[in-house]
Write a protein that holds these residues in place. Structure first.
Motif, mmCIF file in Angstrom:
data_model
loop_
_atom_site.group_PDB
_atom_site.id
_atom_site.type_symbol
_atom_site.label_atom_id
_atom_site.label_comp_id
_atom_site.label_asym_id
_atom_site.label_seq_id
_atom_site.Cartn_x
_atom_site.Cartn_y
_atom_site.Cartn_z
ATOM 1 N N PHE A 186 0.845 -1.191 0.000
ATOM 2 C CA PHE A 186 0.000 0.000 0.000
ATOM 3 C C PHE A 186 0.876 1.234 0.000
ATOM 4 N N LEU A 187 0.650 2.122 -0.986
ATOM 5 C CA LEU A 187 1.376 3.379 -1.071
ATOM 6 C C LEU A 187 0.364 4.519 -1.077
ATOM 7 N N ASP A 188 0.405 5.347 -0.053
ATOM 8 C CA ASP A 188 -0.538 6.448 0.089
ATOM 9 C C ASP A 188 0.088 7.720 -0.464
ATOM 10 N N LEU A 189 -0.369 8.163 -1.629
ATOM 11 C CA LEU A 189 0.165 9.385 -2.212
ATOM 12 C C LEU A 189 -0.662 10.607 -1.842
ATOM 13 N N LEU A 190 -1.796 10.398 -1.178
ATOM 14 C CA LEU A 190 -2.576 11.533 -0.683
ATOM 15 C C LEU A 190 -1.985 12.078 0.605
ATOM 16 N N GLU A 191 -1.609 11.186 1.502
ATOM 17 C CA GLU A 191 -1.010 11.579 2.782
ATOM 18 C C GLU A 191 0.252 10.758 3.003
ATOM 19 N N PRO A 192 1.277 10.990 2.201
ATOM 20 C CA PRO A 192 2.467 10.133 2.268
ATOM 21 C C PRO A 192 3.258 10.249 3.550
ATOM 22 N N SER A 193 3.066 11.333 4.284
ATOM 23 C CA SER A 193 3.884 11.551 5.473
ATOM 24 C C SER A 193 3.293 10.949 6.742
ATOM 25 N N LYS A 194 2.081 10.409 6.664
ATOM 26 C CA LYS A 194 1.507 9.807 7.865
ATOM 27 C C LYS A 194 0.721 8.559 7.528
ATOM 28 N N ARG A 195 0.562 7.723 8.522
ATOM 29 C CA ARG A 195 -0.151 6.459 8.343
ATOM 30 C C ARG A 195 -1.640 6.699 8.612
ATOM 31 N N PRO A 196 -2.505 6.592 7.597
ATOM 32 C CA PRO A 196 -3.925 6.892 7.804
ATOM 33 C C PRO A 196 -4.607 5.849 8.684
ATOM 34 N N LYS A 197 -5.536 6.326 9.521
ATOM 35 C CA LYS A 197 -6.312 5.401 10.348
ATOM 36 C C LYS A 197 -7.222 4.544 9.490
ATOM 37 N N ARG A 198 -7.699 5.139 8.384
ATOM 38 C CA ARG A 198 -8.556 4.403 7.457
ATOM 39 C C ARG A 198 -7.903 4.436 6.079
ATOM 40 N N PRO A 199 -7.121 3.424 5.744
ATOM 41 C CA PRO A 199 -6.400 3.440 4.470
ATOM 42 C C PRO A 199 -7.303 3.329 3.237
#
Length: 339
Positions: A186-199
């Motif tokens: 999983f690569l989060d490009l919306l919020e790359p600097s933090k781990r989302p609670k709801r990916p």
């Protein structure tokens, strides 16, 4: 051509990796994000020196203009496991810039200003990308029955693949805690600097990932259509949709994956088309044709781009699903009702 990109192991993926679902769902472009103006920085210094307009200088000096690919847009010289990857391309993506503005009026005024500045090329307002429909939840038994029924109907081979295929999805994210999808990257490009609670806030990306690569483990009895072969990476760039995240995810996926699934549609986007043309390599891109036939049967993108596998939907009788968009660009029709 498709045959040039598609070894025999991709046959099953072509017929079922991407399909619009039952009921149309529209992800609204979030008002709080305003609009995004996109342009290319003219890297031709002589051309840029002509004229008196300097809106580009103002945008860049104030920090309002964001470089989409700050390290440059060229593909790396070599990629892991892909010695045939495209390289030594002109850096046509290195000049791609975006500016966030508050309203449609501000966006059009800025586009007009950029058109008058020789330092800018191809300014436009970034069109939204919306996800295709969600399916309602089904029980394990019901889902297994539907899967087996569809597999029989389209004569999909039941065989295990021995060589992994790198599959990428750009979507709303993926539920990394789901027992059948624990192997997905999983690569989060919306919020790359933090781990989302709801990916995955909507569940759409998780649903698509499950159709492709869910594994029959921990009591989950409905494997994805390519569970035996898919080495899956899910990029989060939607819900809310952000053009910068999407452009970056698109380039990275095209450079690293063998198959890219895009269950999203929208109007033509020149930046999307340029990224596809520049960073494509040997990646097979599969995109939804759209579910808006009743209200808007115009060609949707990225499915409408050259060499993209555009997928429409059929029902369990093999007939056209009356919500599915049509057109000469459609490559294949696949199960799209009660999947």
């Amino acid at each position: 051509s498709l045959s040039a990109h598609a070894p025999d192991m991709f046959t099953a993926l072509y017929s079922a990796i991407e399909r619009p679902l039952t009921m149309p769902h529209v992800t609204r472009y979030p008002a709080k994000m305003g609009q995004v103006v996109v342009y290319w920085r003219n890297l031709d210094r002589q051309a840029a020196a002509r004229g008196s307009r300097r809106i580009v200088n103002q945008l860049e000096e104030s920090g309002k203009a964001i470089s989409v690919f700050p390290g440059g847009g060229r593909a790396p010289a070599a990629l892991p496991d892909q010695p045939e990857a495209v390289h030594d391309q002109p850096d046509v993506l290195g000049g791609l810039r975006v500016v966030r503005v508050d309203s449609d009026v501000d966006a059009m005024e800025l586009v007009n200003e950029l058109h008058r500045d020789p330092q800018a090329k191809g300014a436009f307002v970034a069109p939204p990308r919306t996800l295709c429909a969600r399916a309602g939840a089904a029980s394990n038994a019901a889902a297994r029955s539907l899967r087996d029924g569809w597999r029989a109907a389209i004569n999909l081979p039941n065989r295990a693949f021995t060589k992994p295929v790198k599959v990428a999805i750009i979507d709303s994210g993926v539920d990394t805690a789901h027992p059948a999808l624990g192997h997905a990257q999983f690569l989060d490009l919306l919020e790359p600097s933090k781990r989302p609670k709801r990916p995955d806030r909507s569940g759409h990306g998780t649903h698509v990932a499950g159709l492709i690569a869910a594994r029959a483990v921990h009591g989950w009895h409905v494997p994805g259509i390519a569970a035996d072969v898919a080495d899956l990476t899910v990029f989060r760039a939607l819900e809310p949709y952000d053009p910068v995240a999407y452009y970056r995810a698109l380039r990275q996926a095209l450079l690293t994956a063998q198959v890219l699934n895009l269950s999203l549609t929208g109007p033509h986007d020149p930046a999307e088309a340029q990224i596809m043309a520049t960073a494509r390599g040997d990646c097979v891109v599969v995109a939804a044709a759209g579910n808006e036939f009743q209200s808007d049967n115009t060609k949707k993108y990225p499915a409408g781009l050259p060499d993209v596998v555009a997928v429409a939907a059929v029902n369990d009788a093999g007939d056209w699903a009356n919500f599915s968009c049509t057109g000469r660009h459609i490559t294949v029709a696949a199960p799209g009702v009660d999947v």
